[in-house]
Design an enzyme around this catalytic site. Structure first.
Site, PDB file in Angstrom:
ATOM      1  N   ARG A  51      42.818  17.272   3.675  1.00  0.00           N
ATOM      2  CA  ARG A  51      42.049  16.259   4.416  1.00  0.00           C
ATOM      3  C   ARG A  51      41.229  16.860   5.558  1.00  0.00           C
ATOM      4  NH1 ARG A  51      47.011  12.584   5.876  1.00  0.00           N
ATOM      5  NH2 ARG A  51      47.662  14.709   6.309  1.00  0.00           N
ATOM      6  N   LYS A 148      58.817  21.154  -7.474  1.00  0.00           N
ATOM      7  CA  LYS A 148      60.012  20.382  -7.162  1.00  0.00           C
ATOM      8  C   LYS A 148      59.943  19.915  -5.707  1.00  0.00           C
ATOM      9  CE  LYS A 148      63.129  23.152  -4.751  1.00  0.00           C
ATOM     10  NZ  LYS A 148      64.383  23.596  -4.310  1.00  0.00           N
ATOM     11  N   HIS A 178      60.169  27.479  -9.663  1.00  0.00           N
ATOM     12  CA  HIS A 178      59.652  28.846  -9.533  1.00  0.00           C
ATOM     13  C   HIS A 178      60.676  29.895  -9.957  1.00  0.00           C
ATOM     14  CE1 HIS A 178      61.477  28.473  -5.495  1.00  0.00           C
ATOM     15  NE2 HIS A 178      61.694  29.759  -5.637  1.00  0.00           N
ATOM     16  N   LYS A 182      60.422  34.042 -12.268  1.00  0.00           N
ATOM     17  CA  LYS A 182      60.928  35.347 -11.838  1.00  0.00           C
ATOM     18  C   LYS A 182      61.118  36.247 -13.054  1.00  0.00           C
ATOM     19  CE  LYS A 182      63.377  33.661  -7.746  1.00  0.00           C
ATOM     20  NZ  LYS A 182      62.725  34.434  -6.673  1.00  0.00           N
ATOM     21  N   GLU A 216      72.143  32.554   0.430  1.00  0.00           N
ATOM     22  CA  GLU A 216      71.092  32.835   1.418  1.00  0.00           C
ATOM     23  C   GLU A 216      71.736  33.144   2.764  1.00  0.00           C
ATOM     24  OE1 GLU A 216      67.421  30.072   0.810  1.00  0.00           O
ATOM     25  OE2 GLU A 216      69.190  28.870   0.506  1.00  0.00           O
ATOM     26  N   ASP A 235      69.001  20.306  -3.876  1.00  0.00           N
ATOM     27  CA  ASP A 235      67.987  21.316  -3.588  1.00  0.00           C
ATOM     28  C   ASP A 235      68.084  22.529  -4.529  1.00  0.00           C
ATOM     29  OD1 ASP A 235      65.834  22.288  -1.936  1.00  0.00           O
ATOM     30  OD2 ASP A 235      67.240  23.771  -1.133  1.00  0.00           O
ATOM     31  N   HIS A 240      67.166  24.882  -9.941  1.00  0.00           N
ATOM     32  CA  HIS A 240      67.237  26.327 -10.169  1.00  0.00           C
ATOM     33  C   HIS A 240      68.534  26.754 -10.879  1.00  0.00           C
ATOM     34  CE1 HIS A 240      63.899  26.216  -7.522  1.00  0.00           C
ATOM     35  NE2 HIS A 240      64.573  26.213  -6.398  1.00  0.00           N
ATOM     36  N   LYS A 331      73.869  28.301   2.306  1.00  0.00           N
ATOM     37  CA  LYS A 331      73.052  28.868   3.378  1.00  0.00           C
ATOM     38  C   LYS A 331      73.952  29.494   4.417  1.00  0.00           C
ATOM     39  CE  LYS A 331      69.084  25.923   2.802  1.00  0.00           C
ATOM     40  NZ  LYS A 331      68.211  27.037   2.413  1.00  0.00           N
TER      41      LYS A 331
HETATM   42  P1  NAP Z   1      52.872  21.048   3.855  1.00  0.00           P
HETATM   43  O1  NAP Z   1      52.935  22.339   4.569  1.00  0.00           O
HETATM   44  O2  NAP Z   1      53.226  19.792   4.570  1.00  0.00           O
HETATM   45  O3  NAP Z   1      51.395  20.917   3.276  1.00  0.00           O
HETATM   46  C1  NAP Z   1      50.902  19.709   2.758  1.00  0.00           C
HETATM   47  C2  NAP Z   1      49.437  19.882   2.394  1.00  0.00           C
HETATM   48  O4  NAP Z   1      48.972  18.631   1.885  1.00  0.00           O
HETATM   49  C3  NAP Z   1      48.532  20.220   3.573  1.00  0.00           C
HETATM   50  O5  NAP Z   1      47.560  21.110   3.130  1.00  0.00           O
HETATM   51  C4  NAP Z   1      47.893  18.890   3.931  1.00  0.00           C
HETATM   52  O6  NAP Z   1      46.680  19.146   4.590  1.00  0.00           O
HETATM   53  C5  NAP Z   1      47.721  18.300   2.541  1.00  0.00           C
HETATM   54  N1  NAP Z   1      47.636  16.839   2.489  1.00  0.00           N
HETATM   55  C6  NAP Z   1      48.460  15.933   3.054  1.00  0.00           C
HETATM   56  N2  NAP Z   1      48.044  14.695   2.771  1.00  0.00           N
HETATM   57  C7  NAP Z   1      46.948  14.814   2.005  1.00  0.00           C
HETATM   58  C8  NAP Z   1      46.061  13.890   1.401  1.00  0.00           C
HETATM   59  N3  NAP Z   1      46.233  12.568   1.515  1.00  0.00           N
HETATM   60  N4  NAP Z   1      45.028  14.358   0.677  1.00  0.00           N
HETATM   61  C9  NAP Z   1      44.821  15.695   0.549  1.00  0.00           C
HETATM   62  N5  NAP Z   1      45.626  16.611   1.100  1.00  0.00           N
HETATM   63  C10 NAP Z   1      46.672  16.177   1.826  1.00  0.00           C
HETATM   64  O7  NAP Z   1      53.792  21.065   2.546  1.00  0.00           O
HETATM   65  P2  NAP Z   1      54.298  22.355   1.725  1.00  0.00           P
HETATM   66  O8  NAP Z   1      55.508  22.892   2.379  1.00  0.00           O
HETATM   67  O9  NAP Z   1      53.149  23.261   1.492  1.00  0.00           O
HETATM   68  O10 NAP Z   1      54.794  21.699   0.359  1.00  0.00           O
HETATM   69  C11 NAP Z   1      53.918  21.291  -0.669  1.00  0.00           C
HETATM   70  C12 NAP Z   1      54.730  20.888  -1.894  1.00  0.00           C
HETATM   71  O11 NAP Z   1      55.483  21.996  -2.362  1.00  0.00           O
HETATM   72  C13 NAP Z   1      55.767  19.792  -1.615  1.00  0.00           C
HETATM   73  O12 NAP Z   1      55.876  19.004  -2.765  1.00  0.00           O
HETATM   74  C14 NAP Z   1      57.056  20.565  -1.400  1.00  0.00           C
HETATM   75  O13 NAP Z   1      58.194  19.781  -1.705  1.00  0.00           O
HETATM   76  C15 NAP Z   1      56.869  21.682  -2.402  1.00  0.00           C
HETATM   77  N6  NAP Z   1      57.638  22.896  -2.072  1.00  0.00           N
HETATM   78  C16 NAP Z   1      57.313  23.618  -0.965  1.00  0.00           C
HETATM   79  C17 NAP Z   1      58.035  24.777  -0.694  1.00  0.00           C
HETATM   80  C18 NAP Z   1      57.689  25.636   0.498  1.00  0.00           C
HETATM   81  O14 NAP Z   1      58.242  26.742   0.582  1.00  0.00           O
HETATM   82  N7  NAP Z   1      56.834  25.196   1.394  1.00  0.00           N
HETATM   83  C19 NAP Z   1      59.075  25.171  -1.542  1.00  0.00           C
HETATM   84  C20 NAP Z   1      59.374  24.402  -2.656  1.00  0.00           C
HETATM   85  C21 NAP Z   1      58.638  23.256  -2.914  1.00  0.00           C
HETATM   86  P3  NAP Z   1      45.938  18.052   5.495  1.00  0.00           P
HETATM   87  O15 NAP Z   1      46.938  17.572   6.489  1.00  0.00           O
HETATM   88  O16 NAP Z   1      44.777  18.766   6.109  1.00  0.00           O
HETATM   89  O17 NAP Z   1      45.492  16.998   4.581  1.00  0.00           O
END
Ligand code: NAP
Length: 482
Positions: A51, A148, A178, A182, A216, A235, A240, A331
């Site tokens: 956004r 996930k 993911h 691996k 972990e 989780d 996994h 953890k």
């Molecule tokens: P995050 O850091 O909160 O990032 C969310 C992203 O979505 C940001 O780029 C945000 O940018 C964008 N966003 C939010 N609302 C939006 C909208 N209405 N339209 C377009 N873009 C929008 O989340 P994350 O940790 O990267 O996680 C992303 C996904 O991966 C989730 O489903 C999470 O469960 C999964 N996941 C993440 C991890 C990890 O290590 N981070 C691990 C496993 C799974 P703006 O605010 O600028 O819109």
């Protein structure tokens, strides 16, 4: 609509949520690594979207910074980064707003594969899938990638699957776990199905038990809110760890094709017996002096969420009838270690007494650290002075075995390129996800009904005492975490 396996010389990969943690820490560095090793076709384009408003210069500096700070790649060469940036654009758009999608469609090419990676909160998956379809941005060759968690329970997973299927065919949906990306996890399949050596031994006649560990050293830092609503079973186990169990336990598929492999995995989940409550241990870390404590990490003094779980599972089929599978994950444990350990039975007639040093054979498939395979054997201790035995291992660390040639550094780069190729083998099918929730839901429901508190364990330990007892009472022991 049927997704075809088609050449991948040209594609548009749209990352919705490109400014988020997952995209910056995993997805972009993974794609950059593919680019550096020359495996990104020249017709590839990456369209990042979120956004927030960002001009070209702002987007470029965000990408540069994420590559420079990445733990996944070596320090990037500036000219490579510039070339990588040349195939990227940024589109600012609220993906939940119908009227905004035209901004994206003007950036997309016709006649190339379009893949949409939803790197956003799971709460947005359903609405974005519907917008993708309604806006006409997705076509019959398009793919949608979701991470996930796929729901919080069976009902939520079914609802999510239903919404995705309104907009896409199952053959277009790529649910990323993911762990399946691996190298070692895929090597489990190669080890089992490309070698004649193991199959005759791969059953309860020869295997005493299997241990699957994901340990972990870190706590819940930064993810407290999410984790406290989830816990170790949702989780780690539901996804996994059950995937690791499936790949270890499944029958050989008739072909190495997506549905042949996934059919066999679903059969394993369907054969899982209900787990006895005495065969599960839940734990929560918490030091006796009140510091380094889960409840303060998640800012919830009354939390009963488990940061550790150990369980004994039984697979009700001919191959595994007498072989329990032990799972443990947690953890703040004493070491970071993920592995599948196959512990073989002792010889039927042992001519050497245990006192001279013999241990059971084991085959350990190590996911981290140092992905590889170890085979533990007993040999004669060299030298004179009596006949003594010693244990030794044949140890193959993949990186050295293949001279580190093109070993993907992270699972995401492998998985995203599989999406482009249209290969679903390493992605979870909808019925697989639902079968896993159907098995996990009653386990969690029982805890919730009885308001059970987890057993407290010391940070830096091997987990709760009861988890050790789970093994000891049957004359077995966990492998040391290291
Ligand atoms: P995050 O850091 O909160 O990032 C969310 C992203 O979505 C940001 O780029 C945000 O940018 C964008 N966003 C939010 N609302 C939006 C909208 N209405 N339209 C377009 N873009 C929008 O989340 P994350 O940790 O990267 O996680 C992303 C996904 O991966 C989730 O489903 C999470 O469960 C999964 N996941 C993440 C991890 C990890 O290590 N981070 C691990 C496993 C799974 P703006 O605010 O600028 O819109």
């Amino acid at each position: 609509m049927v997704s075809r396996v088609i050449p991948v010389d040209e594609f548009d990969l749209v990352i919705i949520g490109v400014t988020g943690d997952l995209a910056l820490r995993k997805i972009l560095p993974g794609l950059f690594h593919r680019f550096v090793v020359g495996q990104m076709p020249s017709g590839a384009r990456i369209i990042g979207s979120a956004r927030r408003e960002m001009d070209r210069r702002g987007f470029e500096s965000m990408v540069r910074e994420c590559l420079e700070n990445s733990e996944e790649t070596a320090p990037p060469k500036p000219d490579m980064v510039e070339n990588f940036l040349d195939c990227m654009v940024y589109v600012s758009m609220d993906a939940t707003e119908e009227g905004e999608w035209s901004k994206l469609s003007t950036e997309l090419r016709s006649d190339v594969v379009r893949a949409f990676c939803l790197s956003v909160s799971p709460a947005l998956f359903e609405v974005i899938a519907l917008r993708l379809n309604a806006s006409g941005v997705a076509n019959s060759d398009s793919r949608i990638i979701v991470e996930k968690p796929f729901g919080h329970d069976l009902a939520a997973a079914q609802s999510l699957n239903k919404s995705l299927l309104v907009a896409f065919e199952e053959s277009q949906i790529y649910r990323i776990d993911h762990y399946l990306g691996k190298e070692t996890v895929q090597n489990l399949m190669a080890l089992r199905f490309a070698n004649a050596l193991w199959e005759p031994l791969w059953n309860s006649t020869h295997i005493d038990h299997v241990q699957i560990t994901v340990a972990e050293t870190v706590g819940v830092s930064g993810r407290g809110d999410y984790y406290d609503r989830s816990g170790a079973v949702r989780d780690m186990v539901q996804n996994h760890m059950l995937q690791l169990l499936c790949l270890t336990a499944m029958e050989p598929p008739a072909k190495f094709e997506p549905d042949a492999v996934r059919n066999e995995k679903v059969k394993v989940i369907a054969a899982l017996e209900a787990v006895d409550e005495h065969d599960i241990v839940r734990g929560q870390y918490g030091a006796r002096d009140g510091h380094d404590c889960y409840q303060s990490d998640v800012h919830n003094a009354a939390s009963k969420t488990e940061s550790f779980v150990a369980m004994k599972l039984r697979i009700g089929n001919w191959r595994w009838a007498n072989t329990p599978f032990y799972l443990r994950t947690g953890k703040k444990l004493k070491a970071r270690s993920s592995e599948v350990a196959i512990i073989f039975r002792d010889p039927p007639h042992m001519i050497f007494p245990k006192s001279i040093g013999r241990k059971s054979n084991s085959l350990v498939i190590r996911l981290q650290p140092d992905e590889g395979i170890e085979l533990h054997n007993t040999i004669k201790e060299p030298g004179p002075g009596g006949f003594r035995l010693m244990n030794t291992s044949l140890d193959m660390t993949f990186a050295s075995a293949v001279n580190e040639v093109a070993v993907p550094q992270d699972a995401y780069e492998r998985l995203i390129m599989d999406v482009i190729r249209g290969d679903q083998t390493l992605f979870m099918r909808g019925d697989e996800v639902e079968a896993a929730w159907a098995w996990v839901d009653p386990v969690i429901a029982r805890w919730e009904e009885t308001d059970q508190s987890p057993e407290i364990y010391d940070p830096g330990s091997s987990g709760p005492e009861a988890a050790l007892a789970l093994m000891h009472r049957e004359g077995r022991r966990w492998r040391d975490l290291g």
